[in-house]
Design a protein around this motif. Structure first.
Motif, mmCIF file in Angstrom:
data_model
loop_
_atom_site.group_PDB
_atom_site.id
_atom_site.type_symbol
_atom_site.label_atom_id
_atom_site.label_comp_id
_atom_site.label_asym_id
_atom_site.label_seq_id
_atom_site.Cartn_x
_atom_site.Cartn_y
_atom_site.Cartn_z
ATOM 1 N N PRO A 1 -5.719 3.389 -10.326
ATOM 2 C CA PRO A 1 -4.792 3.245 -9.199
ATOM 3 C C PRO A 1 -3.406 3.788 -9.536
ATOM 4 C CG PRO A 1 -5.012 1.167 -10.342
ATOM 5 C CD PRO A 1 -5.978 2.123 -11.010
ATOM 6 N N CYS A 2 -2.591 3.927 -8.497
ATOM 7 C CA CYS A 2 -1.171 4.287 -8.661
ATOM 8 C C CYS A 2 -0.969 5.640 -9.334
ATOM 9 C CB CYS A 2 -0.422 3.207 -9.440
ATOM 10 S SG CYS A 2 -0.715 1.518 -8.870
ATOM 11 N N ILE A 3 -1.772 6.634 -8.964
ATOM 12 C CA ILE A 3 -1.571 7.983 -9.507
ATOM 13 C C ILE A 3 -0.216 8.504 -9.055
ATOM 14 C CG2 ILE A 3 -2.418 10.364 -9.502
ATOM 15 C CD1 ILE A 3 -4.235 8.499 -11.002
ATOM 16 N N GLN A 4 0.553 9.052 -9.997
ATOM 17 C CA GLN A 4 1.889 9.548 -9.678
ATOM 18 C C GLN A 4 1.998 11.038 -9.982
ATOM 19 O OE1 GLN A 4 4.841 7.132 -11.622
ATOM 20 N NE2 GLN A 4 4.120 5.227 -10.695
ATOM 21 N N GLY A 5 2.877 11.712 -9.236
ATOM 22 C CA GLY A 5 3.072 13.146 -9.415
ATOM 23 C C GLY A 5 2.184 13.930 -8.458
ATOM 24 N N PHE B 1 0.824 -1.214 0.000
ATOM 25 C CA PHE B 1 0.000 0.000 0.000
ATOM 26 C C PHE B 1 0.863 1.271 0.000
ATOM 27 C CE2 PHE B 1 -2.766 -3.305 1.664
ATOM 28 C CZ PHE B 1 -3.938 -3.080 0.960
ATOM 29 N N HIS B 2 1.998 1.166 -0.671
ATOM 30 C CA HIS B 2 2.888 2.321 -0.764
ATOM 31 C C HIS B 2 2.451 3.287 -1.866
ATOM 32 C CE1 HIS B 2 6.577 4.447 0.164
ATOM 33 N NE2 HIS B 2 6.905 4.486 -1.121
ATOM 34 N N ASP B 3 1.531 2.836 -2.718
ATOM 35 C CA ASP B 3 1.014 3.730 -3.768
ATOM 36 C C ASP B 3 0.213 4.865 -3.141
ATOM 37 O OD1 ASP B 3 2.000 2.085 -5.908
ATOM 38 O OD2 ASP B 3 0.304 0.731 -5.544
ATOM 39 N N PHE B 4 0.098 5.955 -3.864
ATOM 40 C CA PHE B 4 -0.713 7.073 -3.370
ATOM 41 C C PHE B 4 -2.164 6.653 -3.196
ATOM 42 C CE2 PHE B 4 -3.740 10.411 -4.723
ATOM 43 C CZ PHE B 4 -3.685 11.180 -3.570
ATOM 44 N N ASN B 5 -2.713 5.963 -4.192
ATOM 45 C CA ASN B 5 -4.101 5.504 -4.095
ATOM 46 C C ASN B 5 -4.203 4.026 -4.458
ATOM 47 O OD1 ASN B 5 -3.508 6.236 -6.872
ATOM 48 N ND2 ASN B 5 -5.697 6.008 -7.302
ATOM 49 N N SER B 6 -4.823 3.275 -3.564
ATOM 50 C CA SER B 6 -5.042 1.842 -3.765
ATOM 51 C C SER B 6 -6.544 1.587 -3.760
ATOM 52 C CB SER B 6 -4.372 1.026 -2.653
ATOM 53 O OG SER B 6 -2.973 1.290 -2.600
ATOM 54 N N ILE B 7 -6.964 0.539 -4.474
ATOM 55 C CA ILE B 7 -8.396 0.252 -4.609
ATOM 56 C C ILE B 7 -8.680 -1.200 -4.223
ATOM 57 C CG2 ILE B 7 -10.389 0.270 -6.146
ATOM 58 C CD1 ILE B 7 -8.895 2.220 -7.952
ATOM 59 N N LEU B 8 -9.651 -1.383 -3.315
ATOM 60 C CA LEU B 8 -10.130 -2.704 -2.927
ATOM 61 C C LEU B 8 -11.530 -2.909 -3.478
ATOM 62 C CD1 LEU B 8 -9.061 -3.054 0.835
ATOM 63 C CD2 LEU B 8 -8.056 -4.220 -1.138
ATOM 64 N N TYR B 9 -11.777 -4.072 -4.061
ATOM 65 C CA TYR B 9 -13.070 -4.391 -4.650
ATOM 66 C C TYR B 9 -13.743 -5.524 -3.865
ATOM 67 C CZ TYR B 9 -10.829 -2.082 -8.668
ATOM 68 O OH TYR B 9 -10.154 -1.217 -9.487
ATOM 69 N N GLY B 10 -15.066 -5.521 -3.878
ATOM 70 C CA GLY B 10 -15.817 -6.602 -3.252
ATOM 71 C C GLY B 10 -17.266 -6.554 -3.706
ATOM 72 N N HIS B 11 -17.939 -7.709 -3.669
ATOM 73 C CA HIS B 11 -19.341 -7.771 -4.077
ATOM 74 C C HIS B 11 -20.244 -7.057 -3.074
ATOM 75 C CE1 HIS B 11 -18.959 -10.249 -7.583
ATOM 76 N NE2 HIS B 11 -18.350 -11.226 -6.922
ATOM 77 N N HIS B 12 -21.292 -6.439 -3.591
ATOM 78 C CA HIS B 12 -22.351 -5.882 -2.737
ATOM 79 C C HIS B 12 -23.392 -6.980 -2.534
ATOM 80 C CE1 HIS B 12 -25.289 -2.321 -1.870
ATOM 81 N NE2 HIS B 12 -25.494 -3.365 -1.074
ATOM 82 N N ALA C 1 -0.950 15.642 -9.995
ATOM 83 C CA ALA C 1 -1.968 14.656 -10.384
ATOM 84 C C ALA C 1 -2.636 14.055 -9.149
ATOM 85 C CB ALA C 1 -1.341 13.562 -11.235
ATOM 86 N N GLN C 2 -1.858 13.823 -8.121
ATOM 87 C CA GLN C 2 -2.401 13.264 -6.887
ATOM 88 C C GLN C 2 -3.351 14.242 -6.201
ATOM 89 O OE1 GLN C 2 1.208 12.231 -4.819
ATOM 90 N NE2 GLN C 2 1.562 10.388 -6.063
ATOM 91 N N GLN C 3 -2.958 15.511 -6.182
ATOM 92 C CA GLN C 3 -3.817 16.523 -5.571
ATOM 93 C C GLN C 3 -5.113 16.678 -6.366
ATOM 94 O OE1 GLN C 3 -3.214 18.066 -2.581
ATOM 95 N NE2 GLN C 3 -5.347 18.707 -2.858
ATOM 96 N N ALA C 4 -4.997 16.622 -7.699
ATOM 97 C CA ALA C 4 -6.183 16.731 -8.548
ATOM 98 C C ALA C 4 -7.099 15.519 -8.337
ATOM 99 C CB ALA C 4 -5.763 16.827 -10.014
ATOM 100 N N TYR C 5 -6.503 14.357 -8.180
ATOM 101 C CA TYR C 5 -7.276 13.140 -7.937
ATOM 102 C C TYR C 5 -8.029 13.251 -6.617
ATOM 103 C CZ TYR C 5 -8.271 8.142 -7.249
ATOM 104 O OH TYR C 5 -8.891 6.940 -7.026
ATOM 105 N N LEU C 6 -7.332 13.704 -5.605
ATOM 106 C CA LEU C 6 -7.933 13.857 -4.282
ATOM 107 C C LEU C 6 -9.065 14.874 -4.313
ATOM 108 C CD1 LEU C 6 -7.813 13.045 -1.314
ATOM 109 C CD2 LEU C 6 -6.091 14.823 -0.959
ATOM 110 N N THR D 1 -3.936 14.957 2.405
ATOM 111 C CA THR D 1 -3.170 15.668 1.382
ATOM 112 C C THR D 1 -2.567 14.666 0.393
ATOM 113 O OG1 THR D 1 -1.025 15.559 2.533
ATOM 114 C CG2 THR D 1 -2.537 17.363 3.159
ATOM 115 N N ALA D 2 -1.882 15.189 -0.608
ATOM 116 C CA ALA D 2 -1.229 14.348 -1.609
ATOM 117 C C ALA D 2 -0.037 13.594 -1.018
ATOM 118 C CB ALA D 2 -0.773 15.207 -2.784
ATOM 119 N N GLU D 3 0.360 13.951 0.192
ATOM 120 C CA GLU D 3 1.457 13.258 0.863
ATOM 121 C C GLU D 3 0.995 11.948 1.510
ATOM 122 O OE1 GLU D 3 4.537 14.355 0.693
ATOM 123 O OE2 GLU D 3 3.949 16.177 -0.386
ATOM 124 N N ASP D 4 -0.313 11.790 1.639
ATOM 125 C CA ASP D 4 -0.858 10.606 2.313
ATOM 126 C C ASP D 4 -1.003 9.429 1.349
ATOM 127 O OD1 ASP D 4 -1.302 11.667 4.982
ATOM 128 O OD2 ASP D 4 -2.883 12.894 4.091
#
Length: 310
Positions: free
Chosen positions: A192-196, A127-138, A199-204, A220-223
């Protein structure tokens, strides 16, 4: 001759009537059997997805996590554990070679309609990426990510702030800061894995703009952020997303996991909801079948008596 013909005719009518009655009863019993099987099969799916089934494998920071190691021995693609306090979300996490495998594969590596909670195949397991995604059934009965939809209620969102994420042999905290409703094809979110930093701040910011509810915790984009996502019951391609910040600080679970209650004291999920719900599914199905058969026989007998009188 006429009397004999009439007698034969009455016998023929009686035989035809009995045949029709038998066919109707057979069709009804077949419908009952099919319905009973459907109920049993559906219950098997939910039982396979029930969080309590996996509790024995849950890692503990205070122990050697032997049970979790046993689960990993069965399936090396299992690497973590997710818990959302105040919900039934308490599951192991796997990651496959793509995002299709664990849609219909359990964490035990076997075929399962309920699938598993899984990390996007592009993300790193640490989970070192800026953004990680977990999926699961509803799923209904609050199985898998079925509880995510409950966050659309403001009180539910406000009262559930923390969770826990276990990976790399230790626990980490989760702080939930937004609940988002979007479309399955929203590339601005499901990337996932937004870099820069820009780009990270815009994603957030995009997440916050689309959020139904937010909590100001200073993300923040540092998280490192984590999205829990599942299908929405509101629309065909809708998706519910709960966004969290991953922290090194762990938080206490203040909820009773055996009997989760709303902040106002109303029961949300009660696993001890009476004798009927606690009874095995096969017993409930059997009782329903017996009651229905008795009902059908009673109606059949009443109709039969009326025909005899006529």
């Amino acid at each position: 001759m006429n009397i004999a013909a009439k007698k034969i005719g009455r016998i023929a009518v009686k035989i035809a009537s009995n045949v029709v009655d038998f066919m109707i009863l057979t069709i009804i019993l077949l419908m009952i059997a099919v319905s009973a099987y459907a109920m049993w099969d559906s219950d098997q799916v939910y039982q396979a997805a029930d969080a309590s089934r996996f509790a024995v494998y849950k890692p503990s920071a205070e122990e050697d996590s032997i049970s979790f190691a046993e689960l990993q021995a069965m399936n090396p693609e299992v690497f973590g554990w997710l818990t959302v306090y105040g919900t039934n979300i308490d599951y192991p996490i796997a990651q496959g070679p793509d995002n299709a495998k664990y849609v219909n594969t359990s964490v035990f590596g076997t075929y399962s309609l309920s699938g598993a909670i899984f990390l996007d195949y592009l993300n790193n397991k640490d989970f070192h990426d800026f953004n990680s995604i977990l999926y699961g059934h509803h799923m209904e009965k609050q199985a898998m990510f079925g509880d995510l939809g409950s966050f659309s209620d403001k009180n539910f969102f406000d009262s559930r702030i923390y969770g826990n994420l276990y990976f790399s042999g230790k626990d980490h905290g989760l702080e939930f800061f937004a609940f988002i409703k979007t479309d399955a094809y929203d590339g601005g979110v499901f990337t996932p894995c937004i870099q820069g930093k820009e780009a990270q701040q815009a994603y957030l910011q995009n997440l916050m703009d689309k959020a139904l509810y937010t909590r100001n915790i200073g993300v923040t984009a540092e998280d490192h952020i984590l999205l829990l996502t599942t299908c929405s019951s509101d629309s065909t391609n809708g998706r519910d997303i709960l966004a969290a910040r991953i922290t090194n600080e762990c938080y206490s679970d203040t909820f009773n996991t055996e009997n989760i209650r709303e902040a106002n004291g109303q029961v949300l999920v009660d696993r001890q909801a009476g004798i009927w719900k606690s009874a095995p599914m096969w017993l409930r199905i059997t009782l329903l079948i017996v009651m229905f058969i008795l009902f059908v026989i009673t109606i059949f007998y009443i109709i039969k008596r009326k025909r005899v009188k006529e």
